[in-house]
Design a protein around this motif. Structure first.
Motif, PDB file in Angstrom:
ATOM      1  N   TYR A  14      23.649 -20.526 -27.595  1.00  0.00           N
ATOM      2  CA  TYR A  14      22.464 -20.872 -28.371  1.00  0.00           C
ATOM      3  C   TYR A  14      21.383 -21.476 -27.474  1.00  0.00           C
ATOM      4  N   ARG A  15      21.795 -22.244 -26.444  1.00  0.00           N
ATOM      5  CA  ARG A  15      20.823 -22.833 -25.509  1.00  0.00           C
ATOM      6  C   ARG A  15      20.188 -21.733 -24.662  1.00  0.00           C
ATOM      7  N   GLN A  16      20.970 -20.733 -24.282  1.00  0.00           N
ATOM      8  CA  GLN A  16      20.422 -19.620 -23.512  1.00  0.00           C
ATOM      9  C   GLN A  16      19.308 -18.933 -24.305  1.00  0.00           C
ATOM     10  N   ILE A  17      19.547 -18.718 -25.595  1.00  0.00           N
ATOM     11  CA  ILE A  17      18.543 -18.079 -26.442  1.00  0.00           C
ATOM     12  C   ILE A  17      17.312 -18.961 -26.567  1.00  0.00           C
ATOM     13  N   VAL A  18      17.514 -20.239 -26.850  1.00  0.00           N
ATOM     14  CA  VAL A  18      16.395 -21.184 -26.999  1.00  0.00           C
ATOM     15  C   VAL A  18      15.541 -21.207 -25.734  1.00  0.00           C
ATOM     16  N   GLU A  19      16.183 -21.341 -24.591  1.00  0.00           N
ATOM     17  CA  GLU A  19      15.435 -21.427 -23.332  1.00  0.00           C
ATOM     18  C   GLU A  19      14.698 -20.138 -23.022  1.00  0.00           C
ATOM     19  N   GLN A  20      15.315 -18.990 -23.320  1.00  0.00           N
ATOM     20  CA  GLN A  20      14.648 -17.716 -23.061  1.00  0.00           C
ATOM     21  C   GLN A  20      13.429 -17.541 -23.953  1.00  0.00           C
ATOM     22  N   VAL A  21      13.535 -17.909 -25.227  1.00  0.00           N
ATOM     23  CA  VAL A  21      12.383 -17.792 -26.119  1.00  0.00           C
ATOM     24  C   VAL A  21      11.268 -18.720 -25.647  1.00  0.00           C
ATOM     25  N   ARG A  22      11.605 -19.942 -25.278  1.00  0.00           N
ATOM     26  CA  ARG A  22      10.584 -20.873 -24.773  1.00  0.00           C
ATOM     27  C   ARG A  22       9.845 -20.279 -23.582  1.00  0.00           C
ATOM     28  N   ARG A  23      10.608 -19.704 -22.634  1.00  0.00           N
ATOM     29  CA  ARG A  23       9.981 -19.132 -21.437  1.00  0.00           C
ATOM     30  C   ARG A  23       9.140 -17.905 -21.769  1.00  0.00           C
ATOM     31  N   LEU A  24       9.641 -17.065 -22.660  1.00  0.00           N
ATOM     32  CA  LEU A  24       8.895 -15.852 -23.016  1.00  0.00           C
ATOM     33  C   LEU A  24       7.588 -16.189 -23.728  1.00  0.00           C
ATOM     34  N   VAL A  25       7.617 -17.218 -24.558  1.00  0.00           N
ATOM     35  CA  VAL A  25       6.390 -17.648 -25.240  1.00  0.00           C
ATOM     36  C   VAL A  25       5.433 -18.286 -24.238  1.00  0.00           C
ATOM     37  N   ALA A  26       5.955 -19.175 -23.390  1.00  0.00           N
ATOM     38  CA  ALA A  26       5.114 -19.850 -22.392  1.00  0.00           C
ATOM     39  C   ALA A  26       4.498 -18.846 -21.424  1.00  0.00           C
ATOM     40  N   GLY A  27       5.239 -17.795 -21.095  1.00  0.00           N
ATOM     41  CA  GLY A  27       4.749 -16.784 -20.161  1.00  0.00           C
ATOM     42  C   GLY A  27       3.876 -15.729 -20.807  1.00  0.00           C
ATOM     43  N   GLY A  28       3.703 -15.804 -22.123  1.00  0.00           N
ATOM     44  CA  GLY A  28       2.847 -14.855 -22.814  1.00  0.00           C
ATOM     45  C   GLY A  28       3.498 -13.512 -23.102  1.00  0.00           C
ATOM     46  N   GLN A  29       4.792 -13.389 -22.830  1.00  0.00           N
ATOM     47  CA  GLN A  29       5.483 -12.130 -23.112  1.00  0.00           C
ATOM     48  C   GLN A  29       5.824 -11.997 -24.592  1.00  0.00           C
ATOM     49  N   LEU A  30       5.937 -13.118 -25.282  1.00  0.00           N
ATOM     50  CA  LEU A  30       6.047 -13.143 -26.734  1.00  0.00           C
ATOM     51  C   LEU A  30       4.766 -13.777 -27.248  1.00  0.00           C
ATOM     52  N   PRO A  85      -0.446 -28.004 -23.998  1.00  0.00           N
ATOM     53  CA  PRO A  85      -0.079 -26.715 -23.408  1.00  0.00           C
ATOM     54  C   PRO A  85       1.259 -26.813 -22.674  1.00  0.00           C
ATOM     55  N   VAL A  86       1.998 -25.727 -22.698  1.00  0.00           N
ATOM     56  CA  VAL A  86       3.311 -25.705 -22.065  1.00  0.00           C
ATOM     57  C   VAL A  86       3.150 -25.697 -20.548  1.00  0.00           C
ATOM     58  N   ASP A  87       3.916 -26.551 -19.881  1.00  0.00           N
ATOM     59  CA  ASP A  87       3.917 -26.593 -18.424  1.00  0.00           C
ATOM     60  C   ASP A  87       4.948 -25.572 -17.948  1.00  0.00           C
ATOM     61  N   LYS A  88       4.463 -24.378 -17.588  1.00  0.00           N
ATOM     62  CA  LYS A  88       5.369 -23.307 -17.180  1.00  0.00           C
ATOM     63  C   LYS A  88       6.181 -23.702 -15.950  1.00  0.00           C
ATOM     64  N   ALA A  89       5.579 -24.460 -15.043  1.00  0.00           N
ATOM     65  CA  ALA A  89       6.296 -24.891 -13.839  1.00  0.00           C
ATOM     66  C   ALA A  89       7.481 -25.786 -14.215  1.00  0.00           C
ATOM     67  N   ALA A  90       7.315 -26.599 -15.247  1.00  0.00           N
ATOM     68  CA  ALA A  90       8.407 -27.476 -15.681  1.00  0.00           C
ATOM     69  C   ALA A  90       9.574 -26.662 -16.234  1.00  0.00           C
ATOM     70  N   LEU A  91       9.281 -25.512 -16.827  1.00  0.00           N
ATOM     71  CA  LEU A  91      10.347 -24.657 -17.337  1.00  0.00           C
ATOM     72  C   LEU A  91      11.088 -23.939 -16.209  1.00  0.00           C
ATOM     73  N   LEU A  92      10.394 -23.701 -15.102  1.00  0.00           N
ATOM     74  CA  LEU A  92      10.994 -22.998 -13.969  1.00  0.00           C
ATOM     75  C   LEU A  92      11.714 -23.941 -13.008  1.00  0.00           C
ATOM     76  N   ARG A  93      11.257 -25.169 -12.951  1.00  0.00           N
ATOM     77  CA  ARG A  93      11.766 -26.133 -11.967  1.00  0.00           C
ATOM     78  C   ARG A  93      13.286 -26.291 -11.941  1.00  0.00           C
ATOM     79  N   PRO A  94      13.981 -26.426 -13.085  1.00  0.00           N
ATOM     80  CA  PRO A  94      15.444 -26.594 -13.009  1.00  0.00           C
ATOM     81  C   PRO A  94      16.150 -25.413 -12.343  1.00  0.00           C
ATOM     82  N   ALA A  95      15.698 -24.206 -12.624  1.00  0.00           N
ATOM     83  CA  ALA A  95      16.320 -23.027 -12.004  1.00  0.00           C
ATOM     84  C   ALA A  95      16.048 -23.007 -10.505  1.00  0.00           C
ATOM     85  N   LEU A  96      14.841 -23.395 -10.109  1.00  0.00           N
ATOM     86  CA  LEU A  96      14.504 -23.429  -8.689  1.00  0.00           C
ATOM     87  C   LEU A  96      15.306 -24.502  -7.957  1.00  0.00           C
TER      88      LEU A  96
END
Length: 128
Positions: A14-30, A85-96
Motif C-alpha cells: 500500500y505504501r508503494q502505491i501511495v508513494e508512486q501516486v504522489r510522485r506521478l502527481v508531483a511530476g505531472g504524469q498524473l 507546492p510539492v517539493d519534488k526533490a524531497a520525494l526523490l531524496r530518500p531514493a538517492l
C-alpha cells in the motif's frame, strides 16, 4: 497507467502505491481529473488483495490528493486545496540517499555511480 509493485520489497504494497501516486502527481504524469485504475483492476493485475489497494487510495483521498467520484472511481484532485507546492526533490531524496549509500558500500566512484544512474534514466525514457 500501471503501478510498479515489488512484492518482495520491505516497503508494504500500500505504501508503494501511495508513494508512486504522489510522485506521478508531483511530476505531472498524473494530471488533475485523471482517473486511476479501479481497485479491482490493480488487485487483479498484481495479484494482491483489493483491500491493500483500497487502503492506499483511501490514504491518498484523506491527503486530498485523490477524490472519489461516485460510479467512476478515484481521480486526481483538481487542486491541492491551497497546500504548498510539492517539493519534488524531497520525494526523490530518500531514493538517492539509499542509492548513494549502496554505491559507496559497493566501492563505486562518484563518476561510476553517476554513469550508471544516467544509463538507467536514459533506458527508462526510451521505454516510455
Amino acid at each position: 497507467m500501471e503501478f510498479d509493485i515489488a512484492p518482495a520489497s520491505p516497503v508494504p504494497i500500500y505504501r508503494q502505491i501511495v508513494e508512486q501516486v504522489r510522485r506521478l502527481v508531483a511530476g505531472g504524469q498524473l494530471k488533475p481529473g485523471e482517473e486511476l485504475p479501479s481497485v479491482r483492476a490493480v488487485a487483479q493485475l498484481h495479484a494482491i488483495n483489493p483491500m491493500t489497494v483500497s487502503k492506499a487510495y483511501s490514504m491518498l483521498e484523506t491527503e486530498g490528493l485523490l477524490v472519489r467520484r461516485r460510479g467512476v472511481g478515484m481521480a486526481v484532485a483538481d487542486g491541492q486545496g491551497g497546500a504548498a507546492p510539492v517539493d519534488k526533490a524531497a520525494l526523490l531524496r530518500p531514493a538517492l540517499e539509499a542509492a548513494a549509500q549502496t554505491a559507496h558500500q559497493l566501492g563505486f566512484t562518484t563518476a561510476e555511480a553517476l554513469q550508471l544512474f544516467e544509463e538507467y534514466l536514459n533506458r527508462k525514457q526510451t521505454h516510455e
